[in-house]
Design an enzyme around this catalytic site. Sequence first.
Site, short mmCIF file in Angstrom:
data_model
loop_
_atom_site.label_atom_id
_atom_site.label_comp_id
_atom_site.label_asym_id
_atom_site.label_seq_id
_atom_site.Cartn_x
_atom_site.Cartn_y
_atom_site.Cartn_z
N ASP A 1 0.83 -1.21 0.00
CA ASP A 1 0.00 0.00 0.00
C ASP A 1 0.87 1.26 0.00
OD1 ASP A 1 -2.55 1.43 2.19
OD2 ASP A 1 -2.30 1.49 0.01
N LYS B 1 3.00 3.58 -5.63
CA LYS B 1 2.48 2.59 -6.59
C LYS B 1 3.57 2.13 -7.55
CE LYS B 1 -0.83 3.49 -4.08
NZ LYS B 1 -0.82 2.71 -2.79
N ASP C 1 -3.16 -2.99 -2.61
CA ASP C 1 -4.21 -1.96 -2.62
C ASP C 1 -4.05 -1.08 -3.87
OD1 ASP C 1 -5.15 0.90 -0.58
OD2 ASP C 1 -6.39 -0.50 -1.73
N ASN C 2 -5.13 -0.44 -4.29
CA ASN C 2 -5.10 0.61 -5.32
C ASN C 2 -4.70 0.15 -6.71
OD1 ASN C 2 -3.58 2.12 -2.63
ND2 ASN C 2 -5.62 2.77 -3.30
N GLU D 1 -11.30 4.19 -1.08
CA GLU D 1 -11.75 4.45 0.29
C GLU D 1 -12.61 5.71 0.39
OE1 GLU D 1 -8.65 3.73 -0.57
OE2 GLU D 1 -7.22 5.23 0.05
N1 LIG Z 1 9.02 2.83 -0.79
C1 LIG Z 1 8.46 3.14 0.39
N2 LIG Z 1 8.96 2.61 1.53
C2 LIG Z 1 8.39 2.89 2.71
N3 LIG Z 1 7.34 3.71 2.87
C3 LIG Z 1 6.80 4.24 1.76
C4 LIG Z 1 7.32 3.98 0.48
N4 LIG Z 1 6.55 4.63 -0.42
C5 LIG Z 1 5.61 5.31 0.27
N5 LIG Z 1 5.79 5.08 1.57
C6 LIG Z 1 5.01 5.64 2.63
O1 LIG Z 1 3.68 5.19 2.56
C7 LIG Z 1 2.90 6.17 3.22
C8 LIG Z 1 1.64 6.45 2.61
N6 LIG Z 1 1.84 6.66 1.22
C9 LIG Z 1 1.32 5.81 0.41
C10 LIG Z 1 1.58 6.36 -0.78
C11 LIG Z 1 1.09 5.71 -1.95
N7 LIG Z 1 -0.35 5.53 -1.75
C12 LIG Z 1 -1.07 6.38 -2.32
O2 LIG Z 1 -0.50 7.32 -2.90
C13 LIG Z 1 -2.55 6.25 -2.28
C14 LIG Z 1 -3.25 7.22 -2.95
C15 LIG Z 1 -4.64 7.15 -2.97
N8 LIG Z 1 -5.33 8.17 -3.68
O3 LIG Z 1 -4.65 9.12 -4.17
O4 LIG Z 1 -6.58 8.09 -3.78
C16 LIG Z 1 -5.33 6.13 -2.34
C17 LIG Z 1 -4.61 5.14 -1.66
O5 LIG Z 1 -5.26 4.11 -1.02
C18 LIG Z 1 -3.23 5.19 -1.63
O6 LIG Z 1 -2.56 4.19 -0.98
N9 LIG Z 1 2.25 7.50 -0.67
N10 LIG Z 1 2.43 7.69 0.60
C19 LIG Z 1 3.65 7.46 3.25
O7 LIG Z 1 3.83 7.77 4.60
C20 LIG Z 1 4.93 7.15 2.54
O8 LIG Z 1 6.00 7.73 3.18
MG LIG Z 2 -3.89 2.52 -0.53
#
Ligand SMILES: Nc1ncnc2c1ncn2[C@@H]1O[C@H](Cn2cc(CNC(=O)c3cc([N+](=O)[O-])cc(O)c3O)nn2)[C@@H](O)[C@H]1O
Ligand SMILES: [Mg+2]
Length: 216
Positions: A143, A146, A171-172, A201
Site C-alpha cells: 500500500d 504505486k 491496494d489501489n 476508500e
Molecule cells: N518505498 C516506500 N517505503 C516505505 N514507505 C513508503 C514507500 N513509499 C511510500 N511510503 C510511505 O507510505 C505512506 C503512505 N503513502 C502511500 C503512498 C502511496 N499511496 C497512495 O498514494 C494512495 C493514494 C490514494 N489516492 O490518491 O486516492 C489512495 C490510496 O489508497 C493510496 O494508498 N504514498 N504515501 C507514506 O507515509 C509514505 O512515506
Molecule cells: Mg492505498
Amino acid sequence: TLTQSTRPQRLLGAVQKKATRGNPRSVIQTIDQFCRQREWAMNVGDEKGCILDSVVTETNPTTVLELGTYCGYSTVRIASLLPPQARLITLEFNPDFARIARQVITWAGVQDKVELVEGASGDLIPKMKAQFGVNTFDLVFLDHWKDRYLPDTKLMEECGLLKKGSILLADNVICPGTPDYLEYVRNSPRYQSQYFKSHLEYTKVEDGLEKSVFLG
Ligand SMILES: Nc1ncnc2c1ncn2[C@@H]1O[C@H](Cn2cc(CNC(=O)c3cc([N+](=O)[O-])cc(O)c3O)nn2)[C@@H](O)[C@H]1O
Ligand SMILES: [Mg+2]
C-alpha cells in the site's frame, strides 16, 4: 506562531479523543468516521478493509509484511486479527507519519504484534532475513508508492522472502493504479492472481485489491 496541525495529527487527535484504548475495532471505526465526516485520508478504508480482513483470516499468517504504514489504519486492522505468536513488520518511509502511526498502534493495544521500521522498502527488504530474523512472509500487504509495487515484489523474490503459498495483497490496483505490477502478477507463471472489485476508500470511485498467490 500557532503551528498548523497536519491531517495525520488531526486523525490521531480524533483517535485519542474518541476511540477506546486497547480496542482495535473502535480505533478503526473512529478513523473511518473521521475520514467520512471530516477529512479524507488514504487509509485502505472500511469497504476494502473487509476484503483485507477476510484474506488475513483465511491466510492465518505467522509473519506479515506491510509496505506503507501511513497512519497505521491497516496495521491495526491486520494485527487485530493475528494469532498470539504472529507478528507484523510494517515499513514506513516518512518519519512524521511513522511517529503518528506508532501512537495509533499503541492506542489500539496491538503494539506487541507490530514492528514499525522507518525507511524505504527498497533498502529494508534486503535486510529482512539477516537483521529482522525473517525466514519467509506468509502475507504481504502492498500500500505504498504505486511505482514501488513491482520492483519490491521482484526484490522479495530475489531475497527468498516468498515461499510456495505466500500471498501478496495489493491496494489501489485501479486507483491510483499499478499497471506494471498488475501486468506482472497476472501474466507471470509464478503467481495465481485474483481481483477483488471494490471502491476507493470513502468514495464511489472504482478501486480494488489484487490477491496473488506465489507458486514457488
Ligand atoms: N518505498 C516506500 N517505503 C516505505 N514507505 C513508503 C514507500 N513509499 C511510500 N511510503 C510511505 O507510505 C505512506 C503512505 N503513502 C502511500 C503512498 C502511496 N499511496 C497512495 O498514494 C494512495 C493514494 C490514494 N489516492 O490518491 O486516492 C489512495 C490510496 O489508497 C493510496 O494508498 N504514498 N504515501 C507514506 O507515509 C509514505 O512515506
Ligand atoms: Mg492505498
